[in-house]
Design a protein around this motif. Structure first.
Motif, PDB file in Angstrom:
ATOM      1  N   GLY A  10      19.574   3.878  -6.556  1.00 35.47           N
ATOM      2  CA  GLY A  10      18.251   4.369  -6.964  1.00 35.47           C
ATOM      3  C   GLY A  10      17.895   3.864  -8.351  1.00 35.47           C
ATOM      4  O   GLY A  10      18.778   3.552  -9.151  1.00 35.47           O
ATOM      5  N   ALA A  11      16.584   3.792  -8.630  1.00 34.07           N
ATOM      6  CA  ALA A  11      16.150   3.332  -9.946  1.00 34.07           C
ATOM      7  C   ALA A  11      14.809   3.944 -10.333  1.00 34.07           C
ATOM      8  O   ALA A  11      13.964   4.199  -9.478  1.00 34.07           O
ATOM      9  N   ALA A  12      14.638   4.160 -11.630  1.00 32.35           N
ATOM     10  CA  ALA A  12      13.323   4.504 -12.198  1.00 32.35           C
ATOM     11  C   ALA A  12      13.132   3.573 -13.397  1.00 32.35           C
ATOM     12  O   ALA A  12      13.484   3.910 -14.517  1.00 32.35           O
ATOM     13  N   PRO A  13      12.582   2.385 -13.146  1.00 32.59           N
ATOM     14  CA  PRO A  13      12.604   1.322 -14.152  1.00 32.59           C
ATOM     15  C   PRO A  13      11.677   1.544 -15.342  1.00 32.59           C
ATOM     16  O   PRO A  13      11.928   1.010 -16.404  1.00 32.59           O
TER      17      PRO A  13
ATOM     18  N   PHE B 134      19.592  13.006  -7.685  1.00 33.19           N
ATOM     19  CA  PHE B 134      20.093  11.863  -6.906  1.00 33.19           C
ATOM     20  C   PHE B 134      21.556  11.578  -7.249  1.00 33.19           C
ATOM     21  O   PHE B 134      22.375  11.377  -6.355  1.00 33.19           O
ATOM     22  N   VAL B 135      21.874  11.575  -8.539  1.00 38.85           N
ATOM     23  CA  VAL B 135      23.261  11.330  -8.953  1.00 38.85           C
ATOM     24  C   VAL B 135      24.174  12.395  -8.340  1.00 38.85           C
ATOM     25  O   VAL B 135      25.213  12.082  -7.745  1.00 38.85           O
ATOM     26  N   ALA B 136      23.771  13.666  -8.470  1.00 38.27           N
ATOM     27  CA  ALA B 136      24.604  14.755  -7.961  1.00 38.27           C
ATOM     28  C   ALA B 136      24.665  14.754  -6.430  1.00 38.27           C
ATOM     29  O   ALA B 136      25.528  15.389  -5.831  1.00 38.27           O
ATOM     30  N   SER B 137      23.759  14.018  -5.791  1.00 40.03           N
ATOM     31  CA  SER B 137      23.808  13.888  -4.330  1.00 40.03           C
ATOM     32  C   SER B 137      24.621  12.661  -3.924  1.00 40.03           C
ATOM     33  O   SER B 137      24.740  12.355  -2.742  1.00 40.03           O
ATOM     34  N   GLY B 138      25.157  11.936  -4.925  1.00 44.49           N
ATOM     35  CA  GLY B 138      26.066  10.830  -4.618  1.00 44.49           C
ATOM     36  C   GLY B 138      25.476   9.440  -4.777  1.00 44.49           C
ATOM     37  O   GLY B 138      26.062   8.463  -4.312  1.00 44.49           O
ATOM     38  N   VAL B 139      24.319   9.331  -5.452  1.00 44.09           N
ATOM     39  CA  VAL B 139      23.635   8.028  -5.531  1.00 44.09           C
ATOM     40  C   VAL B 139      23.815   7.411  -6.920  1.00 44.09           C
ATOM     41  O   VAL B 139      23.643   8.094  -7.937  1.00 44.09           O
ATOM     42  N   TYR B 140      24.147   6.128  -6.938  1.00 46.18           N
ATOM     43  CA  TYR B 140      24.148   5.367  -8.190  1.00 46.18           C
ATOM     44  C   TYR B 140      22.696   5.213  -8.619  1.00 46.18           C
ATOM     45  O   TYR B 140      21.883   4.655  -7.888  1.00 46.18           O
ATOM     46  N   THR B 141      22.361   5.706  -9.817  1.00 46.11           N
ATOM     47  CA  THR B 141      20.954   5.774 -10.238  1.00 46.11           C
ATOM     48  C   THR B 141      20.789   5.151 -11.614  1.00 46.11           C
ATOM     49  O   THR B 141      21.448   5.569 -12.571  1.00 46.11           O
ATOM     50  N   ILE B 142      19.920   4.168 -11.691  1.00 45.43           N
ATOM     51  CA  ILE B 142      19.782   3.415 -12.938  1.00 45.43           C
ATOM     52  C   ILE B 142      18.352   3.554 -13.484  1.00 45.43           C
ATOM     53  O   ILE B 142      17.392   3.449 -12.736  1.00 45.43           O
ATOM     54  N   PHE B 143      18.265   3.819 -14.777  1.00 41.47           N
ATOM     55  CA  PHE B 143      16.962   3.961 -15.428  1.00 41.47           C
ATOM     56  C   PHE B 143      16.733   2.802 -16.396  1.00 41.47           C
ATOM     57  O   PHE B 143      17.681   2.261 -16.956  1.00 41.47           O
ATOM     58  N   GLY B 144      15.465   2.455 -16.576  1.00 39.13           N
ATOM     59  CA  GLY B 144      15.112   1.424 -17.547  1.00 39.13           C
ATOM     60  C   GLY B 144      14.436   2.053 -18.750  1.00 39.13           C
ATOM     61  O   GLY B 144      14.598   3.248 -19.012  1.00 39.13           O
ATOM     62  N   ALA B 145      13.664   1.258 -19.476  1.00 39.27           N
ATOM     63  CA  ALA B 145      12.851   1.684 -20.625  1.00 39.27           C
ATOM     64  C   ALA B 145      13.695   2.172 -21.804  1.00 39.27           C
ATOM     65  O   ALA B 145      13.840   1.486 -22.800  1.00 39.27           O
ATOM     66  N   THR B 146      14.250   3.352 -21.705  1.00 41.26           N
ATOM     67  CA  THR B 146      15.024   3.922 -22.805  1.00 41.26           C
ATOM     68  C   THR B 146      15.992   4.940 -22.214  1.00 41.26           C
ATOM     69  O   THR B 146      15.795   5.390 -21.093  1.00 41.26           O
ATOM     70  N   TRP B 147      17.034   5.271 -22.980  1.00 41.80           N
ATOM     71  CA  TRP B 147      17.984   6.247 -22.441  1.00 41.80           C
ATOM     72  C   TRP B 147      18.199   7.388 -23.431  1.00 41.80           C
ATOM     73  O   TRP B 147      18.559   7.143 -24.597  1.00 41.80           O
ATOM     74  N   PRO B 148      17.990   8.639 -23.016  1.00 41.15           N
ATOM     75  CA  PRO B 148      17.888   9.736 -23.991  1.00 41.15           C
ATOM     76  C   PRO B 148      19.196  10.364 -24.456  1.00 41.15           C
ATOM     77  O   PRO B 148      19.147  11.408 -25.112  1.00 41.15           O
ATOM     78  N   THR B 149      20.375   9.800 -24.142  1.00 42.49           N
ATOM     79  CA  THR B 149      21.608  10.412 -24.689  1.00 42.49           C
ATOM     80  C   THR B 149      22.429   9.402 -25.492  1.00 42.49           C
ATOM     81  O   THR B 149      23.614   9.641 -25.746  1.00 42.49           O
ATOM     82  N   ILE B 150      21.793   8.297 -25.862  1.00 39.40           N
ATOM     83  CA  ILE B 150      22.518   7.224 -26.551  1.00 39.40           C
ATOM     84  C   ILE B 150      23.224   7.734 -27.817  1.00 39.40           C
ATOM     85  O   ILE B 150      24.265   7.226 -28.220  1.00 39.40           O
ATOM     86  N   GLY B 151      22.664   8.780 -28.429  1.00 39.36           N
ATOM     87  CA  GLY B 151      23.233   9.320 -29.667  1.00 39.36           C
ATOM     88  C   GLY B 151      24.627   9.899 -29.505  1.00 39.36           C
ATOM     89  O   GLY B 151      25.330  10.129 -30.483  1.00 39.36           O
ATOM     90  N   SER B 152      25.036  10.177 -28.291  1.00 38.12           N
ATOM     91  CA  SER B 152      26.390  10.680 -28.070  1.00 38.12           C
ATOM     92  C   SER B 152      27.127   9.769 -27.090  1.00 38.12           C
ATOM     93  O   SER B 152      26.817   9.758 -25.893  1.00 38.12           O
ATOM     94  N   ARG B 153      28.104   9.035 -27.610  1.00 39.01           N
ATOM     95  CA  ARG B 153      28.860   8.126 -26.729  1.00 39.01           C
ATOM     96  C   ARG B 153      29.632   8.902 -25.681  1.00 39.01           C
ATOM     97  O   ARG B 153      29.698   8.505 -24.527  1.00 39.01           O
ATOM     98  N   GLU B 154      30.218  10.028 -26.126  1.00 37.64           N
ATOM     99  CA  GLU B 154      31.067  10.792 -25.210  1.00 37.64           C
ATOM    100  C   GLU B 154      30.248  11.325 -24.023  1.00 37.64           C
ATOM    101  O   GLU B 154      30.655  11.202 -22.873  1.00 37.64           O
TER     102      GLU B 154
END
Ligand code: BF8
Ligand code: SF4
Length: 653
Positions: free
Chosen positions: A554-557, A571-591
């Motif tokens: 799955g994707a939301a580009p 979708f992820v919790a239902s078992g789907v590999y899901t990829i987002f584009g644009a920006t990612w909102p947890t980059i501030g925490s690597r862990e």
């Protein structure tokens, strides 16, 4: 993300951006240039949930941060970047799930009113689906009327919103193995409202401070969206307004007609749009429009409400999220009628540059500077007429400054889960068997769901179209919803001729069945249809026994909304590999990011990923699909197919 991005790949959009500037009108693209994203907020590292802050906990200077340094990177209360990132992410999910849930609840209320005979203008259109729901929800059918049955179904649905314990009813639709995973994790949602409220509580200052458990509750709230609020909304809408079937229509700003009264409906809940579709074509309204010098009434849609009436009535679409202001810029929109969600406040200013009346209709979404006409489901026909009359009365106020872009593309929409079944399997053996067989034999490599918004931080429509073209070129069948579906429809990918862009295997199947390689499944609540399609593939057999076994991704580009994050999480919790584009909102925490991007795969079989480049995004999705094919032992079949095709090509030379 690059500082300066091209505005759009769509010529109609570019033309109207230019016109807006000529007209001295400020639009979203200008505001995006002026308001740069706050870097700390973009990383998800800004906490402002209590008045000891706001606290900024930016990324460490290097990967080798010492424990001492880590201890210093805290909010006033001691909250870590992980807690802050997870809380912010969780709150996006809470808001997204709430939006879909509240949509579902409104639909359920209307459904109950219809069952009680209190909502003239609406009825039950899909009796078969009503009966299916009755059987599934344990509602007695017997000799009872549709309305009596519908009333009991409404009761079951109502309970799902307020259920205090137990499990959501639609959870039982998921593959058994998936249900077991959720039960073992203790993440099956109880009531929709309960999970969202608990998530808001846990993210309050000083409550849950372990990102693992914050994310577990986020999953409950997200599943309550996908397998709850959204799924129920889709089902009840189908029963009341009809389950979509393939329909030909057109899309882009070129659907606006210069001689007609143009009424643009924008938002999400189809109750209002359904009534306007009906009333706008009534003879008295058309006659009234003629008295004002118009040729007729042209009802057109924008965003998800457009998808709803496109899917069921073939009403043309003027455009997707980033085109909402641009439709007004044509100077030919008499009324822009909105309900809830994805409605920019900027519309009010843009409407003032022209003669357009911005009409708000829902007390949950008021906009200063708009005309408010309260839409009441129980008096829908009358209010629908009032709205249409207001638009017609505005026709003589048009200015001289009208320019409508020529661009409009043909598209086929209306691919509900039910119609996919019939199209693939035929009327007498309706099933997903042919799809599964063609995946197993390798003609179709896998299936991708490409969904979500536009975002002015990236080139409008470009990421959607490039990604989807790359996927179909590699024999991946693409299922779409939301504004993403509109982007590719504008680019001509939703007509049977689009098989010219598809790989030979996918093209051969699409040509045999007579479908485009990119299927439009509807609005964002209709992402639930993709969950059901994935489940149907599992149940059909031959592709493993869980959604996480399927060669799907799955994707939301070009995502921007909190709803998109909730959708991604379910979708992820239902078992789907899901990829987002644009920006990612947890980059501030690597862990936390590693947890979502890596560890999740061990927990759910699906995981999150982020990649702004559409070519690389396609590669990651295809690699995941190939990994699943290999695990299923069907990778060899595809190699054979490709070999056969190469041989055929050689022979044709
Ligand atoms: O619910 S895709 S911009 S219109 S949020 Fe909004 Fe995003 Fe469009 Fe529909 Ni979905
Ligand atoms: Fe700062 Fe903690 Fe308050 Fe957040 S909850 S604003 S990190 S003190």
């Amino acid at each position: 993300m690059a500082d300066k991005v091209e505005k759009s790949i769509d010529p109609a959009t570019l033309e109207m951006i230019e016109k807006a500037h000529q007209d001295g009108c400020n639009i979203v693209f200008d505001r995006a240039d002026i308001v740069k994203p706050c870097p700390i907020g973009a990383e998800g590292s800004c906490c402002r949930i209590c008045a000891m802050g706001p606290c900024r906990v930016p990324m460490p200077k290097s990967r080798e941060e010492t424990p001492e340094e880590h201890k210093k990177r805290r909010g006033v209360c001691g909250a870590t970047a992980e807690t802050i990132g997870a809380r912010n992410f969780a709150r996006m999910i809470a808001a997204g799930s709430a939006a879909h849930g509240d949509h579902g609840r409104r639909v359920a209320e209307l459904f109950k009113a219809v069952a009680e005979g209190k909502a003239p203008g609406y009825g039950i259109k899909d009796e078969q689906k009503l009966m299916q729901l009755a059987l599934e929800f344990g509602v007695n059918i017997g000799e009872r009327t549709n309305e009596e049955i519908a009333r009991d179904i409404a009761d079951v649905v109502e309970k799902d919103f307020g259920r205090q314990d137990g499990e959501l009813v639609c959870i039982r639709r998921a593959p058994l193995k998936r249900q077991e995973i959720w039960r073992k994790l203790g993440e099956v949602p109880r009531g929709i409202d309960r999970e969202i409220v608990e998530l808001m509580h846990r993210t309050h200052m000083g409550v849950d401070q372990d990102y693992h458990s914050l994310m577990a509750q986020s999953t409950r709230a997200a599943l309550a969206d996908g397998w709850g609020g959204s799924m129920l909304a889709t089902d009840l809408q189908d029963v009341m307004f009809g389950t979509p079937a393939p329909v030909l229509s057109q899309i882009n700003l070129g659907v606006i007609k210069e001689e007609d009264v143009n009424i643009l409906i924008h938002g999400h809940e189809p109750a209002l749009a359904e009534i306007l579709a009906l009333v706008s074509q009534s003879t008295d309204m058309v006659a009234y429009a003629k008295t004002k010098g118009a040729k007729g009434i042209n009802l057109i849609g924008m965003c998800c409400t457009a998808n709803e009436i496109l899917m069921r009535h073939g009403v043309p679409i003027a455009g997707n999220f980033l085109q909402q202001e641009l439709a007004i810029v044509t100077g030919a929109i008499e009324a822009l009628v909105v309900d809830v969600q994805c409605i920019m406040q900027g519309l009010a200013d843009v409407a003032q540059c022209y003669h357009t009346k911005l009409i708000t209709t829902d007390e949950r979404a008021r906009i200063p500077g708009s005309t408010y006409i309260h839409f009441d489901d129980l008096n829908a026909l009358e209010i629908g007429k009032q709205i249409i009359r207001t638009a017609i009365d505005n026709f003589p106020n048009r200015g001289k400054n009208i320019r409508i872009p020529r661009q409009k593309s043909d598209m086929i929409a209306g691919f509900s889960h039910e119609t996919i079944t019939y199209l693939l399997g035929g009327l007498f053996r309706a099933s997903y068997r042919p799809l599964n067989d063609n995946i197993i034999n390798g003609r179709i490599r896998g299936v991708a769901g490409v969904v979500g918004c536009n975002n002015p931080r990236v080139t409008h429509d470009d990421i959607h179209v490039t990604l989807v073209k790359e996927l179909i070129k590699n024999d991946v069948l693409v299922l779409q919803t939301g504004c993403s579906a509109m982007a590719t429809a504008k680019a001509g990918l939703m007509v049977p001729e689009a098989t010219q862009f598809a790989g030979e295997g996918l093209a051969s199947v699409c040509e045999a069945v007579g479908i485009p390689p990119v299927l439009h499944l509807g609005s964002c609540v209709d992402n639930a249809r993709i969950l059901i399609a994935a489940t149907a593939m599992v149940k059909e057999g031959g592709l493993g026994d869980d959604i996480s076994d399927l060669p799907v991704a799955g994707a939301a580009p070009e995502w921007m909304s909190e709803k998109a994050i909730s959708i991604g999480q379910y979708f992820v919790a239902s078992g789907v590999y899901t990829i987002f584009g644009a920006t990612w909102p947890t980059i501030g925490s690597r862990e936390l990011t590693d947890y979502l991007f890596k560890d999740y795969e061990k927990i759910y079989g699906g995981k999150w990923d982020f990649e702004p480049d559409p070519q690389k995004m396609a590669r990651l999705m295809i690699d995941h699909i190939d990994k699943k094919r290999k695990a299923l032992g069907i990778d060899k079949a595809r190699e054979r197919i490709l070999y056969d095709m190469a041989m055929r090509r050689d022979l044709e030379k």
